[in-house]
Design a protein around this motif. Structure first.
Motif, PDB file in Angstrom:
ATOM      1  N   GLU A 149      -2.673  -4.323   4.061  1.00 62.87           N
ATOM      2  CA  GLU A 149      -3.944  -4.333   4.804  1.00 62.87           C
ATOM      3  C   GLU A 149      -4.549  -2.935   4.872  1.00 62.87           C
ATOM      4  O   GLU A 149      -5.756  -2.770   4.697  1.00 62.87           O
ATOM      5  CB  GLU A 149      -3.729  -4.856   6.234  1.00 62.87           C
ATOM      6  CG  GLU A 149      -3.367  -6.313   6.321  1.00 62.87           C
ATOM      7  CD  GLU A 149      -4.520  -7.230   5.911  1.00 62.87           C
ATOM      8  OE1 GLU A 149      -5.683  -6.830   6.066  1.00 62.87           O
ATOM      9  OE2 GLU A 149      -4.243  -8.337   5.422  1.00 62.87           O
ATOM     10  N   TRP A 161       3.194  -6.199   5.025  1.00 64.39           N
ATOM     11  CA  TRP A 161       1.891  -6.779   5.381  1.00 64.39           C
ATOM     12  C   TRP A 161       0.932  -5.656   5.801  1.00 64.39           C
ATOM     13  O   TRP A 161      -0.196  -5.569   5.308  1.00 64.39           O
ATOM     14  CB  TRP A 161       2.045  -7.806   6.516  1.00 64.39           C
ATOM     15  CG  TRP A 161       0.721  -8.323   6.978  1.00 64.39           C
ATOM     16  CD1 TRP A 161       0.006  -9.345   6.433  1.00 64.39           C
ATOM     17  CD2 TRP A 161      -0.085  -7.800   8.048  1.00 64.39           C
ATOM     18  NE1 TRP A 161      -1.201  -9.488   7.100  1.00 64.39           N
ATOM     19  CE2 TRP A 161      -1.284  -8.560   8.090  1.00 64.39           C
ATOM     20  CE3 TRP A 161       0.084  -6.756   8.968  1.00 64.39           C
ATOM     21  CZ2 TRP A 161      -2.301  -8.314   9.018  1.00 64.39           C
ATOM     22  CZ3 TRP A 161      -0.925  -6.510   9.889  1.00 64.39           C
ATOM     23  CH2 TRP A 161      -2.106  -7.285   9.906  1.00 64.39           C
ATOM     24  N   HIS A 191      -0.896  -9.862  12.408  1.00 62.50           N
ATOM     25  CA  HIS A 191       0.268 -10.568  11.903  1.00 62.50           C
ATOM     26  C   HIS A 191       1.386 -10.359  12.917  1.00 62.50           C
ATOM     27  O   HIS A 191       1.478  -9.292  13.508  1.00 62.50           O
ATOM     28  CB  HIS A 191       0.652  -9.959  10.546  1.00 62.50           C
ATOM     29  CG  HIS A 191       1.791 -10.630   9.864  1.00 62.50           C
ATOM     30  ND1 HIS A 191       1.674 -11.862   9.268  1.00 62.50           N
ATOM     31  CD2 HIS A 191       3.081 -10.243   9.675  1.00 62.50           C
ATOM     32  CE1 HIS A 191       2.846 -12.200   8.734  1.00 62.50           C
ATOM     33  NE2 HIS A 191       3.711 -11.241   8.977  1.00 62.50           N
TER      34      HIS A 191
END
Ligand SMILES: Nc1nc2c(ncn2[C@@H]2O[C@H](COP(=O)(O)OP(=O)(O)OP(=O)(O)O)[C@@H](O)[C@H]2O)c(=O)[nH]1
Ligand SMILES: [Mg+2]
Length: 189
Positions: A180, A176, A158
């Protein structure tokens, strides 16, 4: 272990530990970003170039982070690989105004992706296109195509623009990465 931690671990809500490796060329803003991620009373006023590496610990809602802040200076870059084995996530910081060195950053990224300890792992990589506040900064979309991020195989990645000084863009990125890493750690257990 304190009473609360004991209770919490009995209830299975002990915070998951995650090791995050911060890499990128010197002067890209790694230490500044880590400093901004720390609680306000723990933040340093002056950030100086990192010698070797430093280790910082901080928490967010779901994870306890151990951040390995690696120096980006050429002579220390060979230290990065010693931490590849034990990391759950990588943050790769790029100075989005340093156009002359995008090729060097790309080369360091290729070496990282080709490394034995990284190649076989499905480790998430977060890119910060840092120094977005500066006039000659390149957008995250442009940087992503220059670094050929779409060629990254077998790893979630990302990219977001960031400002290490004000903190803009940092929470989008770290949220993010936390998601993950959390799902990867859960799958391992
Ligand atoms: N304008 C601007 N300056 C930034 C930003 N992030 C970091 N800087 C500045 O960039 C310089 C380098 O920041 P550092 O955090 O020391 O960079 P580093 O990646 O840790 O560098 P090494 O430790 O040498 O690898 C400092 O003067 C920071 O104040 C940003 O988003 N915008
Ligand atoms: Mg540093």
């Amino acid at each position: 272990m304190g009473l609360f931690s004991k209770l919490a671990s009995l209830l299975g809500i002990k915070k998951k530990e995650a090791n995050v490796l911060f890499v990128g060329l010197d002067n890209s803003g790694k230490t500044t970003i880590i400093n901004k991620l720390k609680p306000e009373d723990a933040q340093q006023h002056d950030v100086v170039p990192t010698v070797g590496f430093t280790v910082e610990k901080f928490k967010n809602k779901s994870l306890s982070f151990t951040a390995f802040d690696m120096s980006g200076q050429g002579r220390y870059r060979n230290l990065w690989e010693h931490y590849f084995k034990e990391c759950h996530g990588i943050v790769f910081v790029i100075d989005s105004t340093d156009k002359l060195r995008f090729a060097v950053a790309k080369e360091e990224l290729s070496m990282l992706l080709d490394h034995n300890e990284i190649k076989r792992k499905r480790i998430p990589i977060l890119f910060f296109a840092n120094k977005m506040d500066l006039r000659d900064s390149v957008s995250s979309v442009k940087l992503s195509s220059m670094l050929k991020l779409e060629d990254i195989e077998n790893k979630p990645w990302h990219i977001c623009s960031s400002n290490g000084l004000t903190g803009e863009g940092l929470s989008e990125g770290t949220e993010w990465l936390s998601r993950e890493m959390e799902s990867a750690i859960k799958q391992q257990n």
